[in-house]
Scaffold this active site. Sequence first.
Site, mmCIF file in Angstrom:
data_model
loop_
_atom_site.group_PDB
_atom_site.id
_atom_site.type_symbol
_atom_site.label_atom_id
_atom_site.label_comp_id
_atom_site.label_asym_id
_atom_site.label_seq_id
_atom_site.Cartn_x
_atom_site.Cartn_y
_atom_site.Cartn_z
ATOM 1 N N GLY A 7 0.842 -1.189 0.000
ATOM 2 C CA GLY A 7 0.000 0.000 0.000
ATOM 3 C C GLY A 7 0.877 1.237 0.000
ATOM 4 N N ALA A 8 1.655 1.400 -1.071
ATOM 5 C CA ALA A 8 2.645 2.475 -1.128
ATOM 6 C C ALA A 8 2.020 3.772 -1.614
ATOM 7 C CB ALA A 8 3.812 2.064 -2.020
ATOM 8 N N GLY A 9 1.145 4.338 -0.775
ATOM 9 C CA GLY A 9 0.579 5.651 -1.052
ATOM 10 C C GLY A 9 1.552 6.735 -0.635
ATOM 11 N N ILE A 11 2.428 8.112 2.389
ATOM 12 C CA ILE A 11 3.336 7.781 3.486
ATOM 13 C C ILE A 11 4.219 6.601 3.119
ATOM 14 C CG2 ILE A 11 3.397 6.702 5.783
ATOM 15 C CD1 ILE A 11 3.172 9.631 6.040
ATOM 16 N N GLY A 12 3.625 5.550 2.567
ATOM 17 C CA GLY A 12 4.394 4.356 2.236
ATOM 18 C C GLY A 12 5.484 4.632 1.219
ATOM 19 N N LYS A 204 -1.424 10.877 19.758
ATOM 20 C CA LYS A 204 -1.896 11.149 18.399
ATOM 21 C C LYS A 204 -3.408 10.957 18.296
ATOM 22 C CE LYS A 204 -0.947 10.866 13.610
ATOM 23 N NZ LYS A 204 -0.386 10.115 12.496
ATOM 24 N N ASN A 208 -6.959 12.697 16.370
ATOM 25 C CA ASN A 208 -7.705 11.929 15.373
ATOM 26 C C ASN A 208 -9.126 11.618 15.816
ATOM 27 O OD1 ASN A 208 -4.708 10.101 14.563
ATOM 28 N ND2 ASN A 208 -5.637 11.732 13.389
ATOM 29 N N ASN A 212 -11.108 14.241 13.286
ATOM 30 C CA ASN A 212 -11.447 13.483 12.079
ATOM 31 C C ASN A 212 -12.955 13.306 11.879
ATOM 32 O OD1 ASN A 212 -8.551 13.103 12.368
ATOM 33 N ND2 ASN A 212 -8.743 11.536 10.812
ATOM 34 N N SER A 273 -7.670 13.470 7.021
ATOM 35 C CA SER A 273 -7.707 12.326 6.109
ATOM 36 C C SER A 273 -9.120 11.770 5.990
ATOM 37 C CB SER A 273 -6.751 11.233 6.596
ATOM 38 O OG SER A 273 -7.089 10.797 7.906
#
Length: 323
Positions: A7-9, A11-12, A204, A208, A212, A273
Amino acid sequence: MKVAVLGAGAIGAYVGAALHRAGADVHLIARGPHLAAMRQHGVRVLSPRGDFTAHPHCTDDPGEVGPADYVLLGLKANAYGACGPLIAPLLHERTAVVAAQNGIPWWYFHRHGGPYDGHRLESVDPGGAVSEVLAPERAIGCVVYAATELQSPGVVRHLEGTRFSVGEPDRSLSPRCQDLSEAMRTGGLKCPVEPELRGDIWVKLLGNISFNPISALSRATMRQMCLHAGTRRVIETMMRETLSVAEALGCPVGVSVERRLAGAERVGDHRTSTLQDLERGKPLELDVLLAAVVELAEITGVEVPTLRTVHAISDLLALRSAA
């Protein structure tokens, strides 16, 4: 060190590019135009700290990658239970799974100690589906303090922050965490090994769990939510209820609500997000943020009326947006 990013979006791909620059054997697993662009031009990172381009191996087929030492999960947490066919080819006996997720992770009570040791949270691990795919003993926790976005396919804009805190569920300073930390630092990232990573998770989560869902319900930016007096009071209450749950679990959080709100206001007109997912018609990742804390409140006996109310309304929104 062989690293697969599933899942290299934004961040990845950012982490993968940094690790590749550090000399790691990196494989980015993605799809669509983003994959095509990375294959042709590499991963281009635009950053206030200096632009660079990395050329790791990119594919849509995990079987082409084979077993890795570390698998960095860039998937949304609500996709973990169904990722078995994707992650299975990447695992060998000692593969570590690094979950760069927001919210309460499925491994939270693994080797936690105390009365809740080994407890499974239905909201984040429904029916044990996630644990079946991602054995908790493989897990290395990761709390992301970096902000990135995909400016265009293959192009990652790094906005701020380079810290990726990691830690073992059993609080040990393991060689696998230390090796990962060293590789991340060599690639230009901050990666402290935190024995008490659960404290970072709650710090964190304070933002969120409140900003969110409220942003999705109101379509407002961080700054707009902070400046609206009524919404700000709701967010303050949600944060205080969340702190009460953390304290009931024996995990006091070393940050005040006022400091957390001030930091959020400084972010400016940023869309969370969850709001971005709503606008793009994607599933809303609220179970690990909000439903999980409501479930934790139930098992600890903490009263969280505001969290329950916002959860009920945002859960309906999530159901309607998925229809």
